[in-house]
Write an enzyme that holds these catalytic residues in place. Structure first.
Site, PDB file in Angstrom:
ATOM      1  N   GLU A 320      33.508  39.909  48.434  1.00  0.00           N
ATOM      2  CA  GLU A 320      33.641  38.505  48.843  1.00  0.00           C
ATOM      3  C   GLU A 320      34.430  38.301  50.129  1.00  0.00           C
ATOM      4  O   GLU A 320      35.211  37.352  50.219  1.00  0.00           O
ATOM      5  CB  GLU A 320      34.302  37.745  47.697  1.00  0.00           C
ATOM      6  N   HIS A 344      27.848  34.978  42.826  1.00  0.00           N
ATOM      7  CA  HIS A 344      29.151  35.554  42.482  1.00  0.00           C
ATOM      8  C   HIS A 344      30.055  35.638  43.720  1.00  0.00           C
ATOM      9  O   HIS A 344      31.187  35.142  43.706  1.00  0.00           O
ATOM     10  CB  HIS A 344      28.944  36.941  41.858  1.00  0.00           C
ATOM     11  N   GLU A 345      29.543  36.247  44.775  1.00  0.00           N
ATOM     12  CA  GLU A 345      30.399  36.427  45.964  1.00  0.00           C
ATOM     13  C   GLU A 345      30.765  35.077  46.578  1.00  0.00           C
ATOM     14  O   GLU A 345      31.887  34.875  47.038  1.00  0.00           O
ATOM     15  CB  GLU A 345      29.736  37.347  46.993  1.00  0.00           C
ATOM     16  N   HIS A 348      33.614  33.361  44.759  1.00  0.00           N
ATOM     17  CA  HIS A 348      34.949  33.853  45.132  1.00  0.00           C
ATOM     18  C   HIS A 348      35.586  33.008  46.252  1.00  0.00           C
ATOM     19  O   HIS A 348      36.796  33.081  46.451  1.00  0.00           O
ATOM     20  CB  HIS A 348      34.872  35.303  45.608  1.00  0.00           C
ATOM     21  N   GLU A 367      38.107  37.720  38.900  1.00  0.00           N
ATOM     22  CA  GLU A 367      36.741  38.075  38.487  1.00  0.00           C
ATOM     23  C   GLU A 367      36.229  37.268  37.293  1.00  0.00           C
ATOM     24  O   GLU A 367      35.039  36.990  37.207  1.00  0.00           O
ATOM     25  CB  GLU A 367      36.643  39.583  38.212  1.00  0.00           C
ATOM     26  N   ASP A 422      41.619  50.938  40.906  1.00  0.00           N
ATOM     27  CA  ASP A 422      40.214  51.394  40.854  1.00  0.00           C
ATOM     28  C   ASP A 422      39.933  52.169  39.570  1.00  0.00           C
ATOM     29  O   ASP A 422      38.814  52.144  39.049  1.00  0.00           O
ATOM     30  CB  ASP A 422      39.888  52.340  42.017  1.00  0.00           C
ATOM     31  N   TYR A 430      35.870  40.777  34.132  1.00  0.00           N
ATOM     32  CA  TYR A 430      34.703  39.947  34.454  1.00  0.00           C
ATOM     33  C   TYR A 430      34.251  39.157  33.229  1.00  0.00           C
ATOM     34  O   TYR A 430      34.343  37.939  33.179  1.00  0.00           O
ATOM     35  CB  TYR A 430      33.527  40.824  34.915  1.00  0.00           C
TER      36      TYR A 430
END
Ligand code: BES
Ligand code: ZN
Length: 656
Positions: A320, A344-345, A348, A367, A422, A430
């Site tokens: 995003e 979705h992006e 953001h 998220e 990560d 999410y």
């Protein structure tokens, strides 16, 4: 790494201010930090409880930055993009605010950077050398860079270059691009990779504006997460301005043989020529998505919204980056079946970019909210049927995932304990996050919940917040306002307990129920494959069908399916993924050539990691995975390489 964190003490003044913050609701330390130190200490004495509260959640364990003493406010980047050396090289001017007037150091994050020199810059722009220390590298955090500050000065210039191993950059040769003629370079800074190409206070709790001068080979175009001039001509010398303060993980750059095509009045696509036309067609609804979201959650505050189509090695579906989302080409399916990624992006731009998680423990605030808004956009743009199917697919995959995750990683307000964010990445922030919001929507009603969300975005614009701060805000503006609808125990279970609450909404799709019945009767021999109404199925229905076939489906049935629907040859990357996964688990090796091609040509982690994982479960599969990975690896992004190295090597270790 943990030790260094434990040693980090909260400065007294900050502790005092934090206590004060806890008393009010929607604020952050930086809102009130203007208070002089002495007064802050007084606050400590007044407010301090007999049992001091644990304030550690307010510290960002993934940054060395002394952001509570000296905080960055603006960056001026001046960089050459050196493809032959795989380096960004030049300098960055760092402007900062002294929150503690007597602070003598500025502490930054770096990873694998070469620092040539650091100069202090006075009001007239004169440079003079200042001292700095680059500490040894920590495997998660990188190297702390400590710069001595001179009295009164508010800007330093760091001369540096990134190195070829930068975790946040991928350098592609011309052969690895669609056009095959020019190289390509792009960044991916979330979560903690900005520090591998800019020395910066790399915490989502810090916000900076930035400007950049970027020099590239003349024939290439550079774009950034900033104002991009659609009519720029190619000259290898590009200027950018991002006047809104953003966290460093949203600083982004892409350089390649790019062209621009407009879609709507404020939307367009940057891509290599090979993708441009298809992308513009696939994503033509973007402008309408903005209109829809504005109606629900308030104005889009970032000016233009463009998309940058990356090479297939981009390790995510999308990122995003403000004003310019980075998008994988693997979602250009030809039928708009995967454009929820754009929703979705875009979402953001409200949840994440405007209102930001203060630490990576709070990722669900980015998220989960975004997945919720994404689905609301899809419902408006298409209909409830499609939105329901997408939710049902997400929840199915969440339920599968939580079975395999360490229990702690299924908690929304996750404890990371110094791990690289990560490594804890999953569908939990999410979809569990999204279902929490769906739950609230159902309890309070859509009208009330939308109003709450609107106010939440407004009240926290250009701010970061933690989960405990969110809880306070939620309590004040929703829970206590409408008593008797949600209990504290329910909230605690959502945010602080592992696994999935029994009362989690369970999105149902009639379309999927029909498919389940049809599949059952095919397996019972009551109907033929040809009787299934597959010509009417959308991609979502196909995904549901494939994901829910029995794990022990016979090879005969696999052959029958493949013959009837040419699944091995499917050009929809999600369908291909679902089919290949099934084929791996059923040893249906007819797909092997296609699988090899798929793994070599796509670098999106979500699409390839599960396939490598499943391949490693059998000896044959492991041999195949290793052979193909040896070919594919050089084309993968450093982040994908890291993930898959671990899968291939750990399986190797456990087999030996
Ligand atoms: N911001 C994320 C990608 C990300 C998350 C990068 C955490 C690094 C750390 C992006 O918005 C995202 O969620 N992408 C998804 C989109 C999907 C859920 C529609 C993806 O890439 O698959
Ligand atoms: Zn996201």
């Amino acid at each position: 790494m943990k030790n260094s964190l434990l040693k980090k003490t909260i400065p007294l003044a900050l502790a005092g201010l934090l206590m004060a913050c806890q008393e009010s609701d929607n604020n952050k330390a930086e809102d009130v930090v203007v208070t002089p130190v002495t007064e802050a200490i007084e606050v400590v004495e007044e407010v301090v409880a007999p049992e001091p509260e644990d304030l550690s959640y307010l510290l960002d364990e993934h940054s060395y930055a002394n952001k509570d003493e000296v905080v960055l406010t603006h960056l001026d980047l001046d960089l050459d993009v050196l493809f032959d050396k795989k380096q960004l090289k030049g300098y960055v001017d760092l402007s900062f605010n002294r929150l503690q007037p007597d602070a003598t150091e500025l502490v930054l994050d770096t990873r694998d950077l070469t620092i040539d020199k650091v100069n202090s810059i006075d009001e007239d722009g004169n440079e003079s050398a200042t001292e700095f220390v680059l500490a040894e590298k920590d495997s998660v955090l990188g190297s702390k860079l400590t710069i001595q500050l001179k009295d009164g000065e508010e800007k330093v210039r760091v001369y540096y270059n990134s190195n070829p191993e930068a975790s946040g950059l991928q350098w592609l040769t011309p052969e690895q691009t669609a056009g095959k003629k020019e190289p390509f370079m792009f960044s991916q800074a979330q979560a903690i990779h900005a520090r591998s190409f800019i020395p910066v206070q790399d915490s989502p709790d810090v916000r900076v504006t930035y400007k950049a001068n970027i020099r590239t080979p003349k024939q290439l175009l550079a774009v950034m997460s900033a104002f991009n001039e659609p009519d720029t001509y190619l000259d290898g010398d590009y200027q950018f301005d991002m006047p809104q303060a953003i966290p460093p993980y949203l600083i982004a750059i892409g350089v390649g043989d790019l062209r621009f095509r407009a879609m709507g009045k404020r939307t367009g696509v940057y891509a290599e020529t090979a993708y441009l036309q298809d992308a513009v067609k696939e994503f033509e609804d973007t402008e309408q998505m903005i209109d829809i979201t504005e109606k629900m959650y308030g104005p889009y505050l970032w000016g233009r919204y463009d998309l940058l189509i990356l090479p297939p090695s981009f390790p995510f579906g999308g990122m995003e980056n403000p004003r310019l989302s980075f998008i994988t080409p693997t979602v250009i399916a030809g039928d708009k079946s995967l454009i929820n990624l754009i929703a979705h992006e875009l979402a953001h731009s409200w949840s994440g970019n405007l209102v930001t998680n203060a630490t990576w423990r709070d990722l669900w605030l980015n998220e989960g909210f975004t997945s919720y808004v994404e689905n609301r956009i899809m419902e408006e743009l298409f209909d409830e049927k499609r939105a329901n199917m997408e939710n049902a697919l997400s929840v199915q995959s969440l339920r599968e995932q939580v079975k395999t995750l360490p229990e702690g990683d299924t908690i929304l307000h996750i404890t990371l304990d110094g791990r690289d964010p990560d490594d804890a990445f999953s569908g939990v922030p999410y979809t569990k996050g999204q279902m929490f919001l769906v739950f609230l929507e159902q309890r309070f009603g859509r009208e009330v919940f939308d109003k709450f969300l609107n106010q939440y975005f407004g009240d926290h614009s250009f701010k970061s917040l933690t989960t405990p701060e969110f809880e306070k805000y939620l309590d004040k503006h929703l829970i206590s306002k409408y008593p008797g609808k949600v209990t504290q125990a329910e909230l605690d279970e959502w945010l602080h307990a592992p696994m999935l609450p029994e009362f989690m909404p369970n999105p149902q799709s009639d379309a999927f129920t029909n498919i389940d019945a049809d599949t059952k009767s095919w397996f019972a021999g009551a109907t033929e494959l040809a009787d299934l109404p597959t010509d009417k199925w959308s991609i979502h229905e196909w995904l549901h069908f494939l994901n829910n076939l029995p794990q022990d489906i016979s090879l005969e049935k696999m052959v029958e399916l493949d013959k009837a629907f040419e699944l091995t040859a499917s050009t929809n990357n999600e369908v291909a993924h679902a089919w290949l996964k099934l084929a791996i688990n059923r040893n249906y090796d007819v797909v092997n050539e296609r699988l090899e091609d798929y793994l070599i040509s796509i670098g999106r982690r979500k699409l390839i990691v599960p396939l490598y994982r499943d391949l490693m479960k059998s000896d044959n599969g492991a041999e195949f995975a290793k052979r193909v990975y040896a070919i594919a690896r050089p084309g993968y992004h450093p982040l994908a390489q890291g993930t898959i190295d671990a899968i291939v090597n750990s399986a190797e270790a456990s087999q030996n």
